[in-house]
Design a protein around this motif. Structure first.
Motif, PDB file in Angstrom:
ATOM      1  N   VAL A  52      49.220 -10.255  42.847  1.00  0.00           N
ATOM      2  CA  VAL A  52      49.021  -9.994  44.416  1.00  0.00           C
ATOM      3  C   VAL A  52      49.353 -11.485  44.903  1.00  0.00           C
ATOM      4  O   VAL A  52      48.667 -12.390  44.339  1.00  0.00           O
ATOM      5  CB  VAL A  52      47.343  -9.492  44.447  1.00  0.00           C
ATOM      6  CG1 VAL A  52      47.207  -9.513  45.863  1.00  0.00           C
ATOM      7  CG2 VAL A  52      47.068  -8.585  43.558  1.00  0.00           C
ATOM      8  N   ARG A  53      49.865 -11.562  46.092  1.00  0.00           N
ATOM      9  CA  ARG A  53      50.298 -12.589  46.767  1.00  0.00           C
ATOM     10  C   ARG A  53      49.787 -12.518  48.202  1.00  0.00           C
ATOM     11  O   ARG A  53      50.122 -11.592  48.918  1.00  0.00           O
ATOM     12  CB  ARG A  53      51.807 -12.902  46.630  1.00  0.00           C
ATOM     13  CG  ARG A  53      52.514 -12.715  45.336  1.00  0.00           C
ATOM     14  CD  ARG A  53      54.055 -12.845  45.355  1.00  0.00           C
ATOM     15  NE  ARG A  53      54.706 -12.813  43.946  1.00  0.00           N
ATOM     16  CZ  ARG A  53      54.860 -13.981  43.442  1.00  0.00           C
ATOM     17  NH1 ARG A  53      54.539 -15.110  43.554  1.00  0.00           N
ATOM     18  NH2 ARG A  53      55.315 -13.937  42.159  1.00  0.00           N
ATOM     19  N   ASN A  54      49.302 -13.688  48.582  1.00  0.00           N
ATOM     20  CA  ASN A  54      48.840 -13.871  50.036  1.00  0.00           C
ATOM     21  C   ASN A  54      50.042 -14.875  50.591  1.00  0.00           C
ATOM     22  O   ASN A  54      50.057 -14.947  51.911  1.00  0.00           O
ATOM     23  CB  ASN A  54      47.690 -14.373  50.124  1.00  0.00           C
ATOM     24  CG  ASN A  54      46.501 -13.163  49.470  1.00  0.00           C
ATOM     25  OD1 ASN A  54      46.554 -12.070  49.845  1.00  0.00           O
ATOM     26  ND2 ASN A  54      45.621 -13.589  48.386  1.00  0.00           N
ATOM     27  N   VAL A  55      50.495 -15.822  49.894  1.00  0.00           N
ATOM     28  CA  VAL A  55      51.133 -16.724  50.367  1.00  0.00           C
ATOM     29  C   VAL A  55      52.395 -17.025  49.467  1.00  0.00           C
ATOM     30  O   VAL A  55      52.168 -16.878  48.411  1.00  0.00           O
ATOM     31  CB  VAL A  55      50.274 -18.116  50.395  1.00  0.00           C
ATOM     32  CG1 VAL A  55      51.091 -19.412  50.752  1.00  0.00           C
ATOM     33  CG2 VAL A  55      49.038 -18.332  51.354  1.00  0.00           C
ATOM     34  N   ALA A  56      53.544 -17.355  50.046  1.00  0.00           N
ATOM     35  CA  ALA A  56      54.857 -17.484  49.191  1.00  0.00           C
ATOM     36  C   ALA A  56      54.617 -18.564  48.184  1.00  0.00           C
ATOM     37  O   ALA A  56      54.310 -19.701  48.797  1.00  0.00           O
ATOM     38  CB  ALA A  56      56.022 -17.406  50.061  1.00  0.00           C
ATOM     39  N   ALA A  57      54.982 -18.599  47.064  1.00  0.00           N
ATOM     40  CA  ALA A  57      55.064 -19.549  45.982  1.00  0.00           C
ATOM     41  C   ALA A  57      55.384 -19.072  44.670  1.00  0.00           C
ATOM     42  O   ALA A  57      55.946 -17.791  44.667  1.00  0.00           O
ATOM     43  CB  ALA A  57      53.342 -19.735  45.737  1.00  0.00           C
ATOM     44  N   GLY A  58      55.856 -20.121  43.932  1.00  0.00           N
ATOM     45  CA  GLY A  58      56.335 -19.698  42.367  1.00  0.00           C
ATOM     46  C   GLY A  58      57.646 -18.904  42.456  1.00  0.00           C
ATOM     47  O   GLY A  58      58.639 -19.193  43.270  1.00  0.00           O
ATOM     48  N   SER A  59      57.791 -18.158  41.641  1.00  0.00           N
ATOM     49  CA  SER A  59      59.025 -17.177  41.522  1.00  0.00           C
ATOM     50  C   SER A  59      59.413 -16.423  42.810  1.00  0.00           C
ATOM     51  O   SER A  59      60.504 -16.178  42.795  1.00  0.00           O
ATOM     52  CB  SER A  59      58.753 -16.324  40.234  1.00  0.00           C
ATOM     53  OG  SER A  59      57.682 -15.141  40.628  1.00  0.00           O
ATOM     54  N   MET A  60      58.345 -15.962  43.469  1.00  0.00           N
ATOM     55  CA  MET A  60      58.803 -15.145  44.566  1.00  0.00           C
ATOM     56  C   MET A  60      59.288 -15.946  45.725  1.00  0.00           C
ATOM     57  O   MET A  60      60.364 -15.613  46.331  1.00  0.00           O
ATOM     58  CB  MET A  60      57.590 -14.337  45.289  1.00  0.00           C
ATOM     59  CG  MET A  60      58.139 -13.302  46.147  1.00  0.00           C
ATOM     60  SD  MET A  60      56.876 -12.473  47.306  1.00  0.00           S
ATOM     61  CE  MET A  60      56.593 -13.943  48.552  1.00  0.00           C
ATOM     62  N   ALA A  61      58.714 -17.230  45.757  1.00  0.00           N
ATOM     63  CA  ALA A  61      59.483 -18.238  46.793  1.00  0.00           C
ATOM     64  C   ALA A  61      60.864 -18.453  46.583  1.00  0.00           C
ATOM     65  O   ALA A  61      61.686 -18.473  47.439  1.00  0.00           O
ATOM     66  CB  ALA A  61      58.704 -19.567  46.899  1.00  0.00           C
TER      67      ALA A  61
ATOM     68  N   LEU B  96      63.178 -15.269  46.793  1.00  0.00           N
ATOM     69  CA  LEU B  96      63.338 -14.502  48.009  1.00  0.00           C
ATOM     70  C   LEU B  96      63.947 -15.750  48.910  1.00  0.00           C
ATOM     71  O   LEU B  96      64.247 -15.625  50.209  1.00  0.00           O
ATOM     72  CB  LEU B  96      62.439 -13.777  48.479  1.00  0.00           C
ATOM     73  CG  LEU B  96      62.325 -12.644  47.938  1.00  0.00           C
ATOM     74  CD1 LEU B  96      60.955 -11.759  48.458  1.00  0.00           C
ATOM     75  CD2 LEU B  96      63.293 -11.591  47.546  1.00  0.00           C
ATOM     76  N   GLY B  97      63.981 -17.008  48.600  1.00  0.00           N
ATOM     77  CA  GLY B  97      64.434 -18.156  49.415  1.00  0.00           C
ATOM     78  C   GLY B  97      63.281 -18.489  50.535  1.00  0.00           C
ATOM     79  O   GLY B  97      63.675 -18.784  51.631  1.00  0.00           O
ATOM     80  N   ILE B  98      62.118 -18.327  50.312  1.00  0.00           N
ATOM     81  CA  ILE B  98      60.974 -18.323  51.314  1.00  0.00           C
ATOM     82  C   ILE B  98      60.197 -19.555  50.917  1.00  0.00           C
ATOM     83  O   ILE B  98      59.906 -19.740  49.733  1.00  0.00           O
ATOM     84  CB  ILE B  98      59.915 -17.348  51.299  1.00  0.00           C
ATOM     85  CG1 ILE B  98      60.715 -15.864  51.263  1.00  0.00           C
ATOM     86  CG2 ILE B  98      58.842 -17.303  52.418  1.00  0.00           C
ATOM     87  CD1 ILE B  98      59.665 -14.705  51.107  1.00  0.00           C
TER      88      ILE B  98
END
Ligand code: UDP
Length: 254
Positions: free
Chosen positions: A93-102, A105-107
């Protein structure tokens, strides 16, 4: 409490059979791994802190109606839990972009997400826990559509509760990973419960004011003061009496 035979040794915990049937003892180690086992180390006292932090969070979640596997803490490094059949999906569950998702997706890290996002990963060390869709989960029979609905609803409730709890102690809950398992009652009815642990090993926790990292990223990214960060989380949660600090070097099991 007598420890039964060793059932499984993972990266951060060892599982032993409990003395009652259907119970398991989780022993929390100081070992830390990252990047799918490529980086290994120890964080002194981590096991003691995670045992206590996870106990505290699981108990609070049970008080608000989330079913968990937690029964009781036995000592500094061990807790008694119900034996469950682990569902092979990690729920993130993510609230802020970090780690692998950042990265994926280049966020930029630290970007507040428009709403909480739930991701599913297939639990496989060999494959590096790949991201999967609901389609894979149901097609391969890892969980039913109803199970996924239940797991997702529970994960979002956990997120709401923990986000509020951490906000109250000056910590931003950036993201976290949960695992669920199945238990069966005497009539053979299946119920899904929250399992594993909730600790700075599987949450991203940032100081609300300074954005300083207070979680395993300190180890992953060589930021130093890892044990101090875990201690600070416990201290803010109000569960770190001075006395407990002295016993963090409990002996490892055979
Ligand atoms: N996480 C975890 N175990 C894993 C992968 C991730 O506990 O095997 C946690 C991690 O600590 C973070 C969140 O899940 O709080 C999201 O992790 P991410 O997918 O960004 O992966 P990472 O950057 O940790 O590789």
């Amino acid at each position: 409490m007598a420890r039964g035979r060793k059932l499984y040794e993972g990266k951060a915990k060892i599982l032993f059979a409990g003395s009652e049937p259907g119970t398991i003892i989780q022993y929390f180690k100081d070992d830390a791994t990252a990047f799918n086992n490529e980086k290994k180390g120890t964080i002194t006292g981590k096991g003691v802190l995670n045992n206590r932090i996870s106990e505290h969070l699981m108990q609070l979640l049970m008080e608000v109606g989330i079913p968990t596997h937690f029964i009781k803490r036995i000592n500094m490094r061990e807790q008694l839990v119900r034996e469950v059949e682990i569902i092979p999906i990690e729920i993130i569950v993510r609230n802020v972009a970090a780690g692998s998702m950042a990265k994926r997706l280049g966020i930029p890290e630290g970007t507040l997400l428009p709403r909480s996002i739930v991701e599913y990963c297939y639990k496989s060390d060999e494959l590096g826990d790949p991201l999967v869709a609901e389609e894979h989960i149901t097609a391969f029979g890892w969980a039913s559509p109803q199970d996924i609905d239940d797991i997702t609803a529970m994960s979002l409730r956990v997120n709401d509760f923990l986000s509020g709890l951490f906000t109250g102690i000056g910590i931003k809950l950036v993201d976290f990973k949960l695992e669920f398992g199945r238990v069966y009652d005497e009539h053979g009815e299946m119920r899904i419960v929250l399992a594993d642990e909730i600790s700075p090993d599987n949450c991203r926790l940032w100081d609300s004011v300074t954005a300083e990292k207070m979680d395993k990223d300190r180890f992953r990214r060589d930021l130093g003061s890892v044990e101090e960060a875990y201690q600070e989380v416990a201290r803010r949660l109000g569960i770190l009496p001075e006395a407990e600090l002295k016993e963090v070097d409990a002996p490892a099991p055979e």
